[in-house]
Design a protein around this motif. Structure first.
Motif, short mmCIF file in Angstrom:
data_model
loop_
_atom_site.label_atom_id
_atom_site.label_comp_id
_atom_site.label_asym_id
_atom_site.label_seq_id
_atom_site.Cartn_x
_atom_site.Cartn_y
_atom_site.Cartn_z
N TRP A 159 -7.45 -1.30 13.35
CA TRP A 159 -6.23 -0.64 12.85
C TRP A 159 -6.57 0.23 11.61
O TRP A 159 -6.12 1.37 11.51
N LEU A 160 -7.39 -0.32 10.73
CA LEU A 160 -7.80 0.46 9.55
C LEU A 160 -8.53 1.73 9.99
O LEU A 160 -8.25 2.83 9.49
N HIS A 172 -7.95 -8.15 -0.94
CA HIS A 172 -7.56 -8.88 0.27
C HIS A 172 -8.53 -10.04 0.47
O HIS A 172 -9.72 -9.90 0.19
N LEU A 196 -0.09 -7.49 12.74
CA LEU A 196 -1.51 -7.25 13.02
C LEU A 196 -2.19 -8.45 13.69
O LEU A 196 -3.42 -8.51 13.73
N GLN A 254 0.41 4.08 2.56
CA GLN A 254 0.57 3.75 3.98
C GLN A 254 2.01 3.83 4.46
O GLN A 254 2.32 3.55 5.62
N ASP A 307 3.21 -5.75 2.32
CA ASP A 307 1.96 -5.15 2.82
C ASP A 307 2.24 -3.85 3.54
O ASP A 307 1.49 -3.46 4.44
N GLU A 314 -8.01 -12.44 5.91
CA GLU A 314 -6.82 -12.03 6.67
C GLU A 314 -7.06 -12.15 8.17
O GLU A 314 -6.13 -12.44 8.93
N ARG A 337 -11.07 -2.95 -2.50
CA ARG A 337 -10.23 -3.05 -1.28
C ARG A 337 -10.41 -4.43 -0.62
O ARG A 337 -9.44 -5.16 -0.46
N PHE A 338 -11.61 -4.76 -0.22
CA PHE A 338 -11.98 -6.09 0.27
C PHE A 338 -13.49 -6.13 0.40
O PHE A 338 -14.16 -5.10 0.23
N HIS A 340 -2.89 -12.03 1.57
CA HIS A 340 -3.00 -12.68 2.89
C HIS A 340 -3.53 -14.12 2.78
O HIS A 340 -2.77 -15.04 3.01
N HIS A 345 0.87 -1.18 0.00
CA HIS A 345 0.00 0.00 0.00
C HIS A 345 0.91 1.23 0.00
O HIS A 345 1.40 1.64 1.07
N LEU A 373 -6.69 -5.93 12.57
CA LEU A 373 -6.98 -5.32 11.26
C LEU A 373 -8.08 -4.25 11.23
O LEU A 373 -7.82 -3.10 10.87
N ALA A 397 1.17 -1.89 6.87
CA ALA A 397 1.10 -2.83 7.97
C ALA A 397 2.51 -3.40 8.05
O ALA A 397 3.20 -3.50 7.04
N1 LIG Z 1 -3.26 -5.37 5.76
C1 LIG Z 1 -4.29 -4.73 5.23
N2 LIG Z 1 -5.45 -5.39 5.08
C2 LIG Z 1 -6.49 -4.74 4.55
N3 LIG Z 1 -7.73 -5.15 4.29
C3 LIG Z 1 -8.39 -4.10 3.76
N4 LIG Z 1 -7.60 -3.03 3.66
C4 LIG Z 1 -6.41 -3.39 4.15
C5 LIG Z 1 -5.18 -2.70 4.32
O1 LIG Z 1 -5.02 -1.54 4.01
N5 LIG Z 1 -4.16 -3.43 4.86
#
Ligand SMILES: Nc1nc2[nH]cnc2c(=O)[nH]1
Length: 449
Positions: A95-96, A232, A300, A80, A322, A235, A205-206, A271, A77, A92, A325
């Motif tokens: 943290w986001l 992702h 994480l 980041q 990653d 994870e 993103r996910f 992941h 990323h 996770l 992170a």
């Molecule tokens: N490690 C990580 N997992 C994610 N899952 C969705 N967004 C992210 C991200 O920015 N980093």
């Protein structure tokens, strides 16, 4: 007009895909014409007839030096980077929310974006990452700027404009329409740029921040333009629970992407830690790849990806830092961690097996035999970790015809490793053979202060 020929003579190490093993060549000669490898010989003497031609340049590597293919970071990323090493206290999703979304929002500002993106690309190149697969942010223009910076610095990359349409913070998210329209604009602008080194990649993103309509819309854009996809997968346990709640018709997280049409042979799934056998089978059937991110997974507290099992299920594996992170911009560090976490996983499994069999059969001798029996595969070795970081990454990014090893016809995308460089972590001694040189390079980290 004859073009210039460069010849490099000395030790090389790369993954031989046909033999499916690492190849250590003590005295190789690589011939390069217009940036492409035209010959690889394991016997350097045969090139003597070329030495007299004026257009040739010959580089003789010292006994402390060797060549390896450029390293591939298949999941990073870029925005980041300022967070690197920070925020170790949360898993996770929290943290986001706490660290990442607020940081990514700032990339609407192109001056800030230029500052960070210049630094991150320089940092990656300094760590031997010649090819990278970047997540940007939701901002199309700053993602285009990232592509400009990558191209100008000579790195090879895929760059993705991030999509997120649900469960987003108030000031960092898109509507479905904005998300799809801006993705089309990103793709159109990238096509206009027609960069030799940088390609667009579709980037939901996910499945926590993309509902099914977004995932399907993005799958259609990928299919229309024949583009790769990154996202992702699996994870973190809270992430999986959220995705399954959002998609009650799907039995697994992987099925959500499969139903959306996002699983293709050009799909890269970062992941992929907590996957069932069915999910692995589905990923394998679609010839998608996973990206193992062990430094981040430790940072994480996400869990441990069983790379050995994944590999035996026929799924291609690449490696990713990653960033942000985790704590390291280095794929070499990620390779070491991949070996470490696999060793720990294997020893935990052995212990579990032993405990299980001793309670099952109440016989210590039998238990001992079973625990060291054939059931458990050996952990990941460093050579396979190197394959993940080179050919595994090239395959995942659909670049296996261009980079990843020194096969004839590929780009000469190489790192010159010098164990005897100033401040080298290795005290080089001339007696080392090529394999020992590689092992020293692989394992000898150095954090002198
Ligand atoms: N490690 C990580 N997992 C994610 N899952 C969705 N967004 C992210 C991200 O920015 N980093």
């Amino acid at each position: 007009m004859t073009s210039k020929v460069d010849i490099f003579i000395g030790s090389i190490i790369h993954w031989n895909s046909e033999a499916d093993q690492i190849e250590y060549i003590e005295q190789a000669a690589i011939t390069v014409q217009d940036g492409r490898i035209t010959e690889l010989s394991s016997n350097a003497t045969h090139i003597s007839h070329l030495q007299s031609t004026q257009s040739n340049s010959i580089t003789l590597l010292s006994s402390a030096q060797f060549l390896i293919p450029g390293l591939i970071d298949a999941h990073i990323h870029a925005p980041q980077y300022p967070n690197l090493g920070l925020g170790v206290d949360l898993p996770l999703l929290k943290w986001l929310d706490k660290y990442i979304f607020a940081l990514e929002r700032k990339f609407e500002d192109l001056i800030f974006a230029k500052h960070v993106y210049t630094k991150v690309v320089d940092k990656m190149i300094a760590h031997g990452t010649t090819t990278a697969c970047y997540f940007g942010t939701i901002h199309t223009d700053s993602c285009l700027l990232l592509a400009d910076i990558v191209q100008s610095k000579g790195q090879r990359a895929l760059v993705g404009k991030v999509n997120m349409t649900v469960n987003c913070p108030q000031d960092y998210g898109e509507t479905l329409q904005e998300s799809l329209e801006e993705t089309e604009r990103f793709v159109a602008e990238m096509k206009k740029k027609n960069y030799s080194m940088v390609q667009p990649i579709i980037t939901p993103r996910f499945a926590v921040t993309c509902e099914m309509a977004t995932l399907q819309g993005l799958a259609q854009i990928a299919s229309k333009h024949n583009l790769p996809i990154q996202t992702h997968l699996s994870e973190n346990s809270d992430e999986i629970a959220t995705v399954l709640k959002m998609n009650p018709g799907c039995r697994t997280y992987t099925e959500v992407y499969e139903r959306a049409g996002l699983l293709t042979k050009k799909t890269i799934l970062a992941h992929s830690i907590h996957l069932s056998d069915d999910e692995l089978a589905s990923i394998q059937q679609h010839s998608a790849s996973i990206v193992h991110c062990p430094t981040s997974n430790c940072f994480l507290q996400s869990g441990v990806c069983d790379t050995v099992k994944t590999m035996y299920r026929g799924v291609n594996i690449a490696l990713g830092t990653d960033m942000g992170a985790g704590y390291s911009p280095s794929i070499l560090e990620v390779m070491r961690r991949a070996v470490d976490v696999s060793s720990v996983l294997t020893s935990c499994r052995k212990k579990e097996e032993k405990a299980k069999s001793s309670s099952d059969i109440q016989n210590q001798d039998e238990a001992e035999k079973m625990s060291s029996g054939t059931k458990l595969r050996p952990p990941l070795n460093f050579e396979r970790a190197f394959q993940f970081a080179t050919m595994g990454g090239a395959t995942a990014l659909n670049l296996a015809d261009k980079v990843g090893n020194f096969s004839v016809g590929k780009q000469f995308d190489a790192l010159l490793i010098n164990l005897d460089a100033v401040n080298s972590p290795v005290d080089f001694t001339a007696h080392l053979n090529v394999q020992e040189k590689f092992v020293k390079f692989f394992f000898t980290g150095d954090d002198r202060i």
